[in-house]
Structure formats: C-alpha cells, structure tokens
Design a protein around this motif. Structure first.
Motif, PDB file in Angstrom:
ATOM      1  N   ALA A 243      -7.593   8.987  -7.106  1.00 58.43           N
ATOM      2  CA  ALA A 243      -6.353   9.758  -7.189  1.00 58.43           C
ATOM      3  C   ALA A 243      -5.672   9.823  -5.821  1.00 58.43           C
ATOM      4  N   ILE A 244      -6.474  10.102  -4.778  1.00 59.65           N
ATOM      5  CA  ILE A 244      -5.914  10.157  -3.419  1.00 59.65           C
ATOM      6  C   ILE A 244      -5.428   8.763  -2.995  1.00 59.65           C
ATOM      7  N   ARG A 245      -6.223   7.769  -3.334  1.00 60.77           N
ATOM      8  CA  ARG A 245      -5.887   6.383  -2.984  1.00 60.77           C
ATOM      9  C   ARG A 245      -4.531   5.999  -3.565  1.00 60.77           C
ATOM     10  N   TRP A 246      -4.331   6.284  -4.854  1.00 59.63           N
ATOM     11  CA  TRP A 246      -3.065   5.920  -5.487  1.00 59.63           C
ATOM     12  C   TRP A 246      -1.908   6.764  -4.959  1.00 59.63           C
ATOM     13  N   LYS A 247      -2.178   8.019  -4.648  1.00 58.77           N
ATOM     14  CA  LYS A 247      -1.125   8.837  -4.031  1.00 58.77           C
ATOM     15  C   LYS A 247      -0.642   8.200  -2.735  1.00 58.77           C
ATOM     16  N   ASN A 248      -1.575   7.744  -1.914  1.00 57.33           N
ATOM     17  CA  ASN A 248      -1.214   7.142  -0.634  1.00 57.33           C
ATOM     18  C   ASN A 248      -0.589   5.759  -0.802  1.00 57.33           C
ATOM     19  N   VAL A 249      -1.085   4.995  -1.773  1.00 59.05           N
ATOM     20  CA  VAL A 249      -0.469   3.688  -2.055  1.00 59.05           C
ATOM     21  C   VAL A 249       0.993   3.867  -2.439  1.00 59.05           C
ATOM     22  N   LEU A 250       1.270   4.806  -3.329  1.00 64.35           N
ATOM     23  CA  LEU A 250       2.641   5.014  -3.788  1.00 64.35           C
ATOM     24  C   LEU A 250       3.539   5.507  -2.661  1.00 64.35           C
ATOM     25  N   LEU A 251       2.998   6.354  -1.789  1.00 62.84           N
ATOM     26  CA  LEU A 251       3.796   6.815  -0.642  1.00 62.84           C
ATOM     27  C   LEU A 251       4.119   5.661   0.308  1.00 62.84           C
ATOM     28  N   MET A 252       3.133   4.763   0.534  1.00 67.83           N
ATOM     29  CA  MET A 252       3.381   3.593   1.396  1.00 67.83           C
ATOM     30  C   MET A 252       4.432   2.673   0.774  1.00 67.83           C
ATOM     31  N   MET A 253       4.330   2.457  -0.531  1.00 68.93           N
ATOM     32  CA  MET A 253       5.294   1.605  -1.212  1.00 68.93           C
ATOM     33  C   MET A 253       6.695   2.213  -1.157  1.00 68.93           C
ATOM     34  N   LEU A 254       6.770   3.530  -1.332  1.00 66.09           N
ATOM     35  CA  LEU A 254       8.064   4.213  -1.260  1.00 66.09           C
ATOM     36  C   LEU A 254       8.668   4.086   0.128  1.00 66.09           C
ATOM     37  N   SER A 255       7.844   4.293   1.153  1.00 64.09           N
ATOM     38  CA  SER A 255       8.317   4.163   2.531  1.00 64.09           C
ATOM     39  C   SER A 255       8.856   2.762   2.799  1.00 64.09           C
ATOM     40  N   PHE A 256       8.118   1.750   2.359  1.00 61.73           N
ATOM     41  CA  PHE A 256       8.540   0.374   2.608  1.00 61.73           C
ATOM     42  C   PHE A 256       9.822   0.040   1.857  1.00 61.73           C
ATOM     43  N   GLN A 257       9.882   0.417   0.581  1.00 60.47           N
ATOM     44  CA  GLN A 257      11.071   0.087  -0.211  1.00 60.47           C
ATOM     45  C   GLN A 257      12.309   0.813   0.305  1.00 60.47           C
ATOM     46  N   LEU A 258      12.156   2.086   0.677  1.00 63.24           N
ATOM     47  CA  LEU A 258      13.289   2.813   1.244  1.00 63.24           C
ATOM     48  C   LEU A 258      13.742   2.194   2.563  1.00 63.24           C
ATOM     49  N   SER A 259      12.755   1.738   3.360  1.00 62.85           N
ATOM     50  CA  SER A 259      13.101   1.127   4.648  1.00 62.85           C
ATOM     51  C   SER A 259      13.908  -0.146   4.447  1.00 62.85           C
ATOM     52  N   ARG A 260      13.568  -0.933   3.423  1.00 62.64           N
ATOM     53  CA  ARG A 260      14.282  -2.173   3.171  1.00 62.64           C
ATOM     54  C   ARG A 260      15.639  -1.938   2.500  1.00 62.64           C
ATOM     55  N   ARG A 261      15.720  -0.927   1.642  1.00 61.07           N
ATOM     56  CA  ARG A 261      16.944  -0.705   0.868  1.00 61.07           C
ATOM     57  C   ARG A 261      17.865   0.340   1.488  1.00 61.07           C
ATOM     58  N   ARG A 262      17.277   1.315   2.184  1.00 61.51           N
ATOM     59  CA  ARG A 262      18.079   2.375   2.832  1.00 61.51           C
ATOM     60  C   ARG A 262      17.617   2.552   4.276  1.00 61.51           C
ATOM     61  N   PRO A 263      17.796   1.513   5.104  1.00 59.30           N
ATOM     62  CA  PRO A 263      17.260   1.592   6.471  1.00 59.30           C
ATOM     63  C   PRO A 263      17.864   2.717   7.303  1.00 59.30           C
ATOM     64  N   ARG A 264      19.147   2.995   7.126  1.00 63.01           N
ATOM     65  CA  ARG A 264      19.773   4.064   7.917  1.00 63.01           C
ATOM     66  C   ARG A 264      19.168   5.420   7.563  1.00 63.01           C
TER      67      ARG A 264
END
Length: 505
Positions: A243-264
C-alpha cells in the motif's frame, strides 16, 4: 575462445551482486527453481553501489518502499535510508534466501561470446584476487552491473590542481582517513551526492561551501513516512508495504507527469518549498533556480530539509560560480572571488559504462551496442538469450529491475514449455525510428549516451519510464509479440557466419 579443460555450464549467469543482482537471484529461484545459476561479482563483497560508496551521509535518493524489493518489505521507520542500512537490507535478503551461496566473488566479467551452433554463451571472467582467467558457459546471460563505472568517477580538467596545498577527493573514493573535522571544506557540485555531503560534513567541519556552476531542483521530504507507520499498525506486513509502495509510486508518477505537462506550475511548487525552508531574503533566484524544467534532469531529495537547515544556521553556504583555477589555498572563481579551503571534494559526477565494460560477441562479430535498439528496455536487437537490468531515471531503480527479472523468468519458462533454445529481439519494422535511450539533459548522460543502445519511437522498443505501463508490458503482455523471435523446436536457427562458411564449402 580456446578451451583447454572442461568448462562448467550453467543455465543462467547473472553479472553483478548489487541490488539488482540479488533481486535476480531471488526471482530465478522462485520462478525457475530447476534452473542452475551463479552470480559473478568483481568485488569481494556483495552490495554494489551501497558497499562501494563510503562518503559521509550516503543515503538513498528515493524512498525505500520503492527502492526496496517487491518481495521483501522495508521494515525500518526511515523512508530515506542511510547507505549502511540499505547494504544490510541487501545482505539480509541474500542470506535469507541462500542467494549468497550462489555468488562467486572476485570474478570480473570481461567478455561473453554467443555461439549459434552451440546455442550458448561462453563467459570470460578475470579473477581479481589471482592472475587467472575463468571461463564458464551458460544458456542465458543476465547483466545486473548497472551503468556506472566503478573504477573511476568523473572529474573535469581543472587548472592548477597541483598547486593546492590541501587534499582533493572524489566522493566515489572516499576513505576513512579523509579528515574534515574543524576544516574548511568546498564541495564542488550540485547533484544528489553534493546535497547529501554538505549537511553531513557541516555537522563537524568548520564550514562547508557548496560550489555549483548551476542549481538543481531540490525537494525535501520527511525522513520517516507517517502514513507508513500508520499502515504498518493497521494492516498485515506485506499488505501495508505494498500500500505504501503504490502510494509512493503514484506520487512519483504524478510529479513526473506534472513536470512534463505543467513545468511552470511545478517550478513554482518546488520554489515555494525551498523558500519556506530558508531564511527570509535568501537569494533563491541565484542558488535555487535551475535553467531547465523539473525532471529534465533527476531531482535531488533531501530528508527533513537537512541541507536547508545547514544553510540556515550558517554552517554551510552556496556559491554559484565557475572555477577559474585552483590556488595554493583554495579556488579562484571566474567572478574574481576566492574561496579558501583545507579540503576540496569534487562531487562532479560519475562516468557511465555499459555492462560494466565487458565486450560482447555474437558468432565472432563484436557487438557495437550503439547500433542496437532496446526491446522493452532490457534486451538489445541481435543479441540472443541476454538481458540487462537497468532502473528508471524518474523513479526508484529497483521498480524496473524487479519487473525485468520477472520478465526474464517468464521468457525462460516459455522457452522451456515450447522447446525453444534461442530468443532474440529483431526490429523488422522500418518505420520505428531510433532515439536516445535516455532523454535526460544531465551531463553524465550526455557524455556517454551515444555509446548506449537506442530506444525506438514506439512499443515494444520505447522505454516508457512508467511503472504502471511496464507492469502491463512485462507481466501481462504476450511473450510472442512478433518482435522477440524464438528459434529451436523445429524452427530453423539463424545461420551463424561459421555455418554459412561450412555450407558454402
């Protein structure tokens, strides 16, 4: 390769006894229990990076719930773990599962040659404790040696180093006799190693200066995950871990996708986090405003804002400038400023090295991996019965390596079930265009990526750098997909040059 005596044959040879190599051993034992295997390790101990690097403060640059193995829960309260704790975790995994008994230490693999006629690899390893060279054969080769060069770090050509009266050390070669207590220390660099070293050194040094050419994105996270502690109290051990692992995976994926799509937006979020942890009026624009977008290079993680705390108390400082020359007492900068030091630490990066520097031949022809394309980020076109375990650049290393080892076991079992003896990726689609394997702008990537295999413009040749997509690709998708070709069991083997010569004669 000449063989003067009988050569030991194994079903699988794993190269490297680090984090991914020990994971490979576990998966082979669990999913292919009848396969014989050995792990060849160049050093005299297991652990890879976590055994090699000994500089102060060494720690994980991602959380241990994702850097840890899928099959062995990380049980410590520390989410961002110290290097010795990680090394103990890897050693414990090896001992608990008997994987340590499969390791052959002091075996540096220098070459491997595939024979289509014999349907096997001949692997050559130099003993690092004796002058001898050892040869073994195997049916499948799994390379878990990472992509960093262990025998040297990267240090730019600095003028005047011979004049400096103090000591110069690269973190990769830190030893116990490096004295920094009560000393003036300069750490050259702004990456993960530098931001780890500065607060650790500042605890005992007179003062530490982090000298950077340009800033990096730095994010602070709690050293202990409060949700993880709560989950472990409320849920069974393995369920809580995942559960913790997937929580952190999803947060990392969100961070990366936001960085690529909404860098500002992400730049603003990261900046606010930095401003909140530094004294009012701190020059954030100069020292914490990178000239690139988030995740164009790997972000730096600091636990409990320890770097910002060291800066706030004055025990450490940041200078953003370039080195003009070393002097007798320190550094002269291009701005004309001078920094005095007793110790200079060149945290200037690592050198990349594919497959630990080993050379690979297929039927007498040496493989230039720069002319190959990666299949699912783990195999190379034209190279049979071989895979390499490389982690993500935007998430924890072990996430991808776990999936890679699982997929190798799927392939091995599929070959056994259908009587195949050879599998090799073949790109038969001319519309798939080659692209750099890793699209980071980091200096260590740009210096060496031209020597690495290419990725393709679409699956299965494209690297997703996305754990969720890779779960489907490596766990769920069909093994026989038209890109990974299988031979044997009535399917003619691809003709080797030696076979063609004999046929012509």
């Amino acid at each position: 390769m000449e063989r003067d005596q009988p050569v030991e044959h194994l079903d699988v040879i794993v190269v490297g006894a680090g984090l991914s190599g020990i994971g490979a051993g576990y998966h082979l034992q669990r999913e292919c229990p009848r396969k014989s295997y050995a792990i060849l390790e160049a050093r005299d101990s297991l652990g890879g990076t976590w055994d090699l690097f000994r500089y102060p403060g060494i720690r994980s640059d991602s959380d241990m719930y994702t850097l840890g193995y899928s099959f062995k829960p990380w049980s410590s309260d520390k989410s961002i773990a110290d290097g010795p704790d990680i090394l103990e975790y890897v050693r414990e995994t090896a001992v608990e599962n008997g994987i340590d008994e499969k390791i052959r230490f002091n075996h540096r693999v220098v070459g491997a040659e595939w024979s289509t006629d014999e349907q096997r690899w001949t692997v050559s390893a130099e003993r690092t404790d004796t002058p001898e060279t050892v040869q073994l054969t195997c049916s499948f080769l799994l390379m878990c040696s990472g992509y960093y060069r262990y025998d040297e770090g990267y240090t730019p050509e600095f003028e005047g180093t011979e004049r400096f009266g103090g000591r110069i050390v690269h973190p990769q070669f830190w030893t116990d006799d490096v004295e920094y207590e009560g000393k003036r220390v300069i750490v050259v660099g702004s990456g993960a190693t530098a931001v780890t070293l500065v607060p650790a050194l500042a605890a005992r040094a007179e003062h530490v200066t982090m000298l950077q050419r340009s800033p990096s994105y730095i994010v602070s996270l709690p050293a202990e995950d409060p949700l993880a502690r709560l989950a472990r109290r409320a849920l069974p051990k393995m369920l809580a871990y995942h559960a913790i692992r997937w929580k952190n995976v999803l947060l990392m994926m969100l961070s990366f996708q936001l960085s690529r799509r909404r860098p500002r937006f992400m730049k603003a979020v990261i900046r606010k986090g930095v401003e909140r942890r530094l004294p009012p009026g701190y020059d954030v624009d100069t020292h914490f405003n990178p000239p690139y977008n988030p995740w164009d290079q790997r972000m730096c993680l600091v636990p409990d804002a320890d770097l910002f705390e060291a800066l706030g108390t004055g025990r450490a400082s940041i200078v953003t400038d370039r080195i003009k020359t070393f002097t007798e007492s320190g550094l002269e900068l291009e701005s004309g400023a001078e920094l005095e030091a007793d110790l200079i630490v060149t945290a200037t990066g690592l050198n990349m090295l594919l497959l630990g520097g080993m050379t690979v031949w297929v039927d007498g022809e040496q493989i230039d991996f720069a002319n190959t394309m990666t299949y699912k980020g783990m195999m190379a076109t034209g190279v049979p019965n071989a895979a390499f375990a490389l982690g993500y650049t935007n998430a924890s290393w072990t996430l991808k390596c776990d999936l890679t080892c699982e997929y190798v076991c799927r392939v091995l079992n599929h070959m056994d079930a259908h009587g195949y003896t050879e599998c090799v990726p073949e790109n038969r689609d001319p519309s798939v265009s080659p692209q750099p394997m890793i699209d980071f702008s980091s200096g260590y990537i740009q210096r060496s990526i031209h020597k690495f295999p290419k990725q393709g413009s679409r699956a299965p040749w494209r690297l997703h750098q996305n754990y969720a997509l890779d779960i489907f690709s490596l766990r769920r998708s069909p093994i026989e997909d038209g890109a990974l070709q299988f031979y044997g069991n009535g399917t003619p083997l691809p003709a080797s040059p030696e076979t063609e010569i004999r046929a012509a004669a």
